[in-house]
Design a protein around this motif. Structure first.
Motif, PDB file in Angstrom:
ATOM      1  N   GLU A 127       0.789  -1.276  -0.082  1.00 15.19           N
ATOM      2  CA  GLU A 127      -0.066  -0.088  -0.123  1.00 15.19           C
ATOM      3  C   GLU A 127       0.727   1.259  -0.068  1.00 15.19           C
ATOM      4  N   ASP A 128       2.015   1.162   0.771  1.00 16.01           N
ATOM      5  CA  ASP A 128       3.042   2.589   0.863  1.00 16.01           C
ATOM      6  C   ASP A 128       3.266   2.603  -0.531  1.00 16.01           C
ATOM      7  N   MET A 129       3.826   1.581  -1.168  1.00 19.27           N
ATOM      8  CA  MET A 129       4.397   1.883  -2.645  1.00 19.27           C
ATOM      9  C   MET A 129       3.448   2.256  -3.628  1.00 19.27           C
ATOM     10  N   LYS A 130       2.209   1.708  -3.375  1.00 18.74           N
ATOM     11  CA  LYS A 130       0.984   2.095  -4.424  1.00 18.74           C
ATOM     12  C   LYS A 130       0.743   3.539  -4.197  1.00 18.74           C
ATOM     13  N   LYS A 131       0.890   4.070  -2.886  1.00 18.96           N
ATOM     14  CA  LYS A 131       0.517   5.374  -2.843  1.00 18.96           C
ATOM     15  C   LYS A 131       1.623   6.203  -3.481  1.00 18.96           C
ATOM     16  N   GLN A 132       2.863   5.859  -3.488  1.00 18.32           N
ATOM     17  CA  GLN A 132       3.762   6.574  -4.012  1.00 18.32           C
ATOM     18  C   GLN A 132       3.687   6.439  -5.538  1.00 18.32           C
ATOM     19  N   LEU A 133       3.309   5.494  -6.013  1.00 13.59           N
ATOM     20  CA  LEU A 133       3.192   5.400  -7.353  1.00 13.59           C
ATOM     21  C   LEU A 133       1.995   6.212  -7.919  1.00 13.59           C
ATOM     22  N   ARG A 134       1.058   6.174  -6.984  1.00 13.93           N
ATOM     23  CA  ARG A 134      -0.185   7.151  -7.750  1.00 13.93           C
ATOM     24  C   ARG A 134       0.134   8.457  -7.695  1.00 13.93           C
ATOM     25  N   GLU A 135       1.126   8.941  -6.758  1.00 13.72           N
ATOM     26  CA  GLU A 135       1.594  10.360  -6.990  1.00 13.72           C
ATOM     27  C   GLU A 135       2.672  10.506  -7.807  1.00 13.72           C
ATOM     28  N   ASP A 136       3.753   9.715  -8.082  1.00 15.78           N
ATOM     29  CA  ASP A 136       4.934   9.844  -8.720  1.00 15.78           C
ATOM     30  C   ASP A 136       5.245   8.878  -9.625  1.00 15.78           C
ATOM     31  N   GLY A 137       4.494   7.957  -9.933  1.00 16.34           N
ATOM     32  CA  GLY A 137       4.734   6.827 -10.798  1.00 16.34           C
ATOM     33  C   GLY A 137       4.543   7.204 -12.250  1.00 16.34           C
ATOM     34  N   LEU A 138       5.480   7.218 -13.284  1.00 19.24           N
ATOM     35  CA  LEU A 138       5.542   7.587 -14.554  1.00 19.24           C
ATOM     36  C   LEU A 138       5.579   6.265 -15.315  1.00 19.24           C
ATOM     37  N   ILE A 139       4.436   6.226 -16.077  1.00 20.28           N
ATOM     38  CA  ILE A 139       4.186   5.108 -17.095  1.00 20.28           C
ATOM     39  C   ILE A 139       4.861   5.646 -18.331  1.00 20.28           C
ATOM     40  N   GLU A 140       5.804   4.620 -19.046  1.00 20.29           N
ATOM     41  CA  GLU A 140       6.054   5.301 -20.585  1.00 20.29           C
ATOM     42  C   GLU A 140       6.056   3.925 -21.528  1.00 20.29           C
ATOM     43  N   VAL A 141       5.220   4.338 -22.464  1.00 17.81           N
ATOM     44  CA  VAL A 141       5.125   3.383 -23.516  1.00 17.81           C
ATOM     45  C   VAL A 141       5.459   3.575 -24.905  1.00 17.81           C
ATOM     46  N   THR A 142       6.215   2.715 -25.475  1.00 19.69           N
ATOM     47  CA  THR A 142       6.705   3.205 -26.823  1.00 19.69           C
ATOM     48  C   THR A 142       6.186   2.431 -27.701  1.00 19.69           C
ATOM     49  N   LEU A 143       5.409   2.503 -28.937  1.00 24.64           N
ATOM     50  CA  LEU A 143       4.693   1.652 -29.943  1.00 24.64           C
ATOM     51  C   LEU A 143       5.641   2.285 -31.201  1.00 24.64           C
ATOM     52  N   SER A 144       5.968   1.284 -32.260  1.00 26.49           N
ATOM     53  CA  SER A 144       6.427   1.549 -33.265  1.00 26.49           C
ATOM     54  C   SER A 144       5.491   1.007 -34.407  1.00 26.49           C
ATOM     55  N   PHE A 145       5.263   1.730 -35.589  1.00 29.19           N
ATOM     56  CA  PHE A 145       4.467   1.480 -36.639  1.00 29.19           C
ATOM     57  C   PHE A 145       5.155   1.392 -37.972  1.00 29.19           C
ATOM     58  N   ASP A 146       5.204   0.369 -38.651  1.00 27.90           N
ATOM     59  CA  ASP A 146       6.055   0.294 -39.859  1.00 27.90           C
ATOM     60  C   ASP A 146       5.036   0.259 -40.994  1.00 27.90           C
ATOM     61  N   ASP A 147       5.162   1.470 -41.837  1.00 25.45           N
ATOM     62  CA  ASP A 147       4.195   1.355 -42.971  1.00 25.45           C
ATOM     63  C   ASP A 147       2.748   1.756 -42.538  1.00 25.45           C
ATOM     64  N   GLY A 148       2.511   2.038 -41.422  1.00 23.21           N
ATOM     65  CA  GLY A 148       1.101   1.880 -40.767  1.00 23.21           C
ATOM     66  C   GLY A 148       0.798   1.059 -40.064  1.00 23.21           C
ATOM     67  N   VAL A 149       1.441  -0.158 -39.838  1.00 21.23           N
ATOM     68  CA  VAL A 149       0.954  -1.161 -38.997  1.00 21.23           C
ATOM     69  C   VAL A 149       1.863  -1.302 -37.892  1.00 21.23           C
ATOM     70  N   LEU A 150       1.392  -1.610 -36.803  1.00 19.46           N
ATOM     71  CA  LEU A 150       1.800  -1.563 -35.525  1.00 19.46           C
ATOM     72  C   LEU A 150       2.806  -2.779 -35.525  1.00 19.46           C
ATOM     73  N   ASN A 151       3.973  -2.606 -35.073  1.00 20.94           N
ATOM     74  CA  ASN A 151       4.979  -3.863 -34.727  1.00 20.94           C
ATOM     75  C   ASN A 151       4.945  -3.896 -33.312  1.00 20.94           C
ATOM     76  N   GLU A 152       4.060  -4.938 -32.928  1.00 18.30           N
ATOM     77  CA  GLU A 152       3.911  -5.477 -31.626  1.00 18.30           C
ATOM     78  C   GLU A 152       5.195  -5.711 -30.859  1.00 18.30           C
ATOM     79  N   GLU A 153       6.081  -6.363 -31.701  1.00 18.57           N
ATOM     80  CA  GLU A 153       7.410  -6.969 -30.835  1.00 18.57           C
ATOM     81  C   GLU A 153       8.197  -5.868 -30.560  1.00 18.57           C
ATOM     82  N   LYS A 154       8.045  -4.631 -31.115  1.00 21.61           N
ATOM     83  CA  LYS A 154       8.818  -3.476 -30.722  1.00 21.61           C
ATOM     84  C   LYS A 154       8.360  -2.641 -29.698  1.00 21.61           C
TER      85      LYS A 154
END
Length: 171
Positions: free
Chosen positions: A109-136
């Protein structure tokens, strides 16, 4: 004597104005450069980024967009788009939401509280010729700039899809 003081004052004032004219010119050039960069940024957030955000995913007889997905599972979502030749890269950042994301890490619960306040999620998606390359796909979670989670590939992306579908079924 009074004339010399007046002439000196006038000369000083003239020199001061000449310096200001140069400074004003510098400010105008800087403003033009800022405007140019702002126009470049506006152009990059054009139809390309909107079409990538509108990219539709079909899974388990459900259809949703990337925009729907990330606006649902993250808070404070921001989009960063970059085009590299035929490949488009979309980086999505947002604040962690206690909705089952990374539940397998069993945060207390303490970690969840910290994550709600300061947890940053970063997702990078790659599209090749308009098609999502899920493996990347690259998914990371940071707390105060320390990387807590690093996941890659199709399985990591599909876990996000399943989280979204679970949330939608509860609505």
């Amino acid at each position: 004597m009074r004339n010399s003081l007046t002439i000196c004052s006038l000369l000083f004032f003239t020199l001061l104005l000449a310096g200001c004219t140069q400074a004003i010119g510098d400010i105008k050039n800087a403003a033009a450069g800022i405007n140019s960069k702002a126009n470049e940024a506006a152009t990059s957030i054009s139809l390309d980024v909107h079409s990538v955000r509108a990219y539709e995913v079909q899974i388990d007889n459900q259809t949703f967009t990337m925009n729907d997905l990330f606006k649902s599972i993250l808070r404070d979502v921001q989009w960063h788009y970059e085009k590299k030749g035929e490949q488009n890269e979309l980086k999505i950042t947002g604040t962690w939401k206690d909705n089952g994301l990374f539940a397998e890490y069993n945060f207390d619960e303490d970690m969840k509280k910290q994550l709600r306040e300061d947890g940053l999620i970063e997702v990078t998606l790659s599209f090749d010729d308009g098609v999502l390359n899920e493996e990347k796909t690259v998914i990371s979670m940071y707390l105060l700039q320390e990387k807590l989670v690093a996941q890659q590939g199709k399985d990591a992306l599909h876990a996000l899809y399943q989280l979204y579908l679970t949330e939608q079924s509860q609505v």
